[in-house]
Design a protein around this motif. Structure first.
Motif, mmCIF file in Angstrom:
data_model
loop_
_atom_site.group_PDB
_atom_site.id
_atom_site.type_symbol
_atom_site.label_atom_id
_atom_site.label_comp_id
_atom_site.label_asym_id
_atom_site.label_seq_id
_atom_site.Cartn_x
_atom_site.Cartn_y
_atom_site.Cartn_z
ATOM 1 N N ARG A 255 -3.919 -52.550 -75.773
ATOM 2 C CA ARG A 255 -3.092 -51.424 -76.169
ATOM 3 C C ARG A 255 -2.275 -51.818 -77.391
ATOM 4 N N LEU A 256 -2.501 -51.102 -78.459
ATOM 5 C CA LEU A 256 -1.743 -51.319 -79.680
ATOM 6 C C LEU A 256 -0.519 -50.413 -79.679
ATOM 7 N N SER A 257 0.552 -50.917 -80.244
ATOM 8 C CA SER A 257 1.772 -50.141 -80.416
ATOM 9 C C SER A 257 2.167 -50.154 -81.879
ATOM 10 N N CYS A 258 2.833 -49.107 -82.281
ATOM 11 C CA CYS A 258 3.352 -49.021 -83.640
ATOM 12 C C CYS A 258 4.750 -48.429 -83.562
ATOM 13 N N ALA A 259 5.732 -49.248 -83.875
ATOM 14 C CA ALA A 259 7.122 -48.818 -83.849
ATOM 15 C C ALA A 259 7.540 -48.348 -85.226
ATOM 16 N N ALA A 260 8.165 -47.181 -85.275
ATOM 17 C CA ALA A 260 8.569 -46.585 -86.541
ATOM 18 C C ALA A 260 10.088 -46.529 -86.656
ATOM 19 N N SER A 261 10.561 -46.670 -87.864
ATOM 20 C CA SER A 261 11.985 -46.528 -88.124
ATOM 21 C C SER A 261 12.178 -45.988 -89.530
ATOM 22 N N GLY A 262 13.314 -45.337 -89.751
ATOM 23 C CA GLY A 262 13.678 -44.917 -91.097
ATOM 24 C C GLY A 262 13.399 -43.469 -91.428
ATOM 25 N N ARG A 263 12.807 -42.721 -90.529
ATOM 26 C CA ARG A 263 12.541 -41.312 -90.818
ATOM 27 C C ARG A 263 12.414 -40.581 -89.500
ATOM 28 N N ALA A 264 12.537 -39.263 -89.526
ATOM 29 C CA ALA A 264 12.441 -38.452 -88.303
ATOM 30 C C ALA A 264 11.017 -38.520 -87.770
ATOM 31 N N PHE A 265 10.801 -39.462 -86.879
ATOM 32 C CA PHE A 265 9.458 -39.768 -86.376
ATOM 33 C C PHE A 265 8.764 -38.542 -85.803
ATOM 34 N N GLY A 266 9.483 -37.764 -85.037
ATOM 35 C CA GLY A 266 8.886 -36.646 -84.317
ATOM 36 C C GLY A 266 8.427 -35.492 -85.188
ATOM 37 N N ARG A 267 8.624 -35.569 -86.483
ATOM 38 C CA ARG A 267 8.209 -34.490 -87.380
ATOM 39 C C ARG A 267 6.831 -34.736 -88.002
ATOM 40 N N TYR A 268 6.292 -35.934 -87.813
ATOM 41 C CA TYR A 268 5.101 -36.333 -88.556
ATOM 42 C C TYR A 268 3.956 -36.743 -87.647
ATOM 43 N N ALA A 269 2.754 -36.327 -88.046
ATOM 44 C CA ALA A 269 1.562 -36.856 -87.389
ATOM 45 C C ALA A 269 1.457 -38.351 -87.647
ATOM 46 N N MET A 270 0.792 -39.030 -86.730
ATOM 47 C CA MET A 270 0.589 -40.467 -86.865
ATOM 48 C C MET A 270 -0.897 -40.773 -86.708
ATOM 49 N N GLY A 271 -1.349 -41.739 -87.460
ATOM 50 C CA GLY A 271 -2.762 -42.093 -87.395
ATOM 51 C C GLY A 271 -2.972 -43.582 -87.228
ATOM 52 N N TRP A 272 -4.142 -43.905 -86.725
ATOM 53 C CA TRP A 272 -4.606 -45.293 -86.663
ATOM 54 C C TRP A 272 -5.874 -45.405 -87.519
ATOM 55 N N PHE A 273 -5.916 -46.422 -88.314
ATOM 56 C CA PHE A 273 -7.075 -46.753 -89.133
ATOM 57 C C PHE A 273 -7.452 -48.200 -88.835
ATOM 58 N N ARG A 274 -8.641 -48.593 -89.271
ATOM 59 C CA ARG A 274 -9.037 -49.992 -89.104
ATOM 60 C C ARG A 274 -9.898 -50.421 -90.283
ATOM 61 N N GLN A 275 -9.879 -51.714 -90.520
ATOM 62 C CA GLN A 275 -10.681 -52.276 -91.599
ATOM 63 C C GLN A 275 -11.283 -53.598 -91.143
ATOM 64 N N ALA A 276 -12.591 -53.638 -91.128
ATOM 65 C CA ALA A 276 -13.319 -54.857 -90.783
ATOM 66 C C ALA A 276 -13.632 -55.620 -92.068
ATOM 67 N N PRO A 277 -13.870 -56.915 -91.974
ATOM 68 C CA PRO A 277 -14.170 -57.710 -93.170
ATOM 69 C C PRO A 277 -15.357 -57.149 -93.931
ATOM 70 N N GLY A 278 -15.194 -56.968 -95.233
ATOM 71 C CA GLY A 278 -16.271 -56.485 -96.067
ATOM 72 C C GLY A 278 -16.525 -54.999 -95.990
ATOM 73 N N LYS A 279 -15.696 -54.291 -95.229
ATOM 74 C CA LYS A 279 -15.880 -52.854 -95.087
ATOM 75 C C LYS A 279 -14.650 -52.106 -95.556
ATOM 76 N N GLU A 280 -14.832 -50.830 -95.839
ATOM 77 C CA GLU A 280 -13.712 -49.997 -96.222
ATOM 78 C C GLU A 280 -12.883 -49.629 -94.992
ATOM 79 N N ARG A 281 -11.633 -49.330 -95.249
ATOM 80 C CA ARG A 281 -10.767 -48.870 -94.166
ATOM 81 C C ARG A 281 -11.291 -47.529 -93.650
ATOM 82 N N GLU A 282 -11.295 -47.365 -92.334
ATOM 83 C CA GLU A 282 -11.819 -46.139 -91.753
ATOM 84 C C GLU A 282 -10.823 -45.531 -90.774
ATOM 85 N N PHE A 283 -10.891 -44.231 -90.677
ATOM 86 C CA PHE A 283 -10.060 -43.483 -89.742
ATOM 87 C C PHE A 283 -10.505 -43.774 -88.312
#
Length: 127
Positions: free
Chosen positions: A19-47
């Motif tokens: 389980r990955l977590s992402c803690a946010a600070s500095g802006r009204a968190f609840g107003r914005y969509a959040m996404g996870w992306f990943r990037q494997a070696p030698g590949k482009e970042r993907e949604f």
């Protein structure tokens, strides 16, 4: 601007869970969509997955549907990615990102729709 810090990455065997977590600070968190992306070696970042600002709407890339679950706790300013039945091809650096527009009616799935990014957390899956 928002600061994002991912955690929860690690090394697991195929079929395992993280389980990955992402803690946010500095802006009204609840107003914005959040996404996870990943990037494997030698590949482009993907949604990987996105959750809208309220948490009631989500979307996933096809390869993780049924295995990954994105969720958020607006009271804790945190977004999660529960990953189950992990495969070696899931191995990558995972990044969380915050939408550039508040209360977006659609779910952002492309890099340019996100404004802030974390530094990433490594996920390794051994076969």
């Amino acid at each position: 601007q928002v600061q994002l810090v991912e955690s929860g990455g690690g090394s697991v065997q195929a079929g395992g869970s993280l389980r990955l977590s992402c803690a946010a600070s500095g802006r009204a968190f609840g107003r914005y969509a959040m996404g996870w992306f990943r990037q494997a070696p030698g590949k482009e970042r993907e949604f990987v997955a996105c959750i809208n600002w309220s948490g009631y709407s989500t979307i996933y890339t096809d390869s993780v549907k049924g295995r990954f679950t994105i969720s958020r706790d607006n009271a804790k300013n945190t977004v999660y990615l529960q990953m189950t039945s992990l495969k070696p091809e899931d191995a990558a650096v995972y990044y969380c990102a915050s939408d550039s527009a508040p209360f977006r009616p659609t779910l952002p799935m492309t890099d340019y729709e996100y404004h802030d990014w974390g530094r990433g957390t490594q996920v390794t899956v051994s076969s």
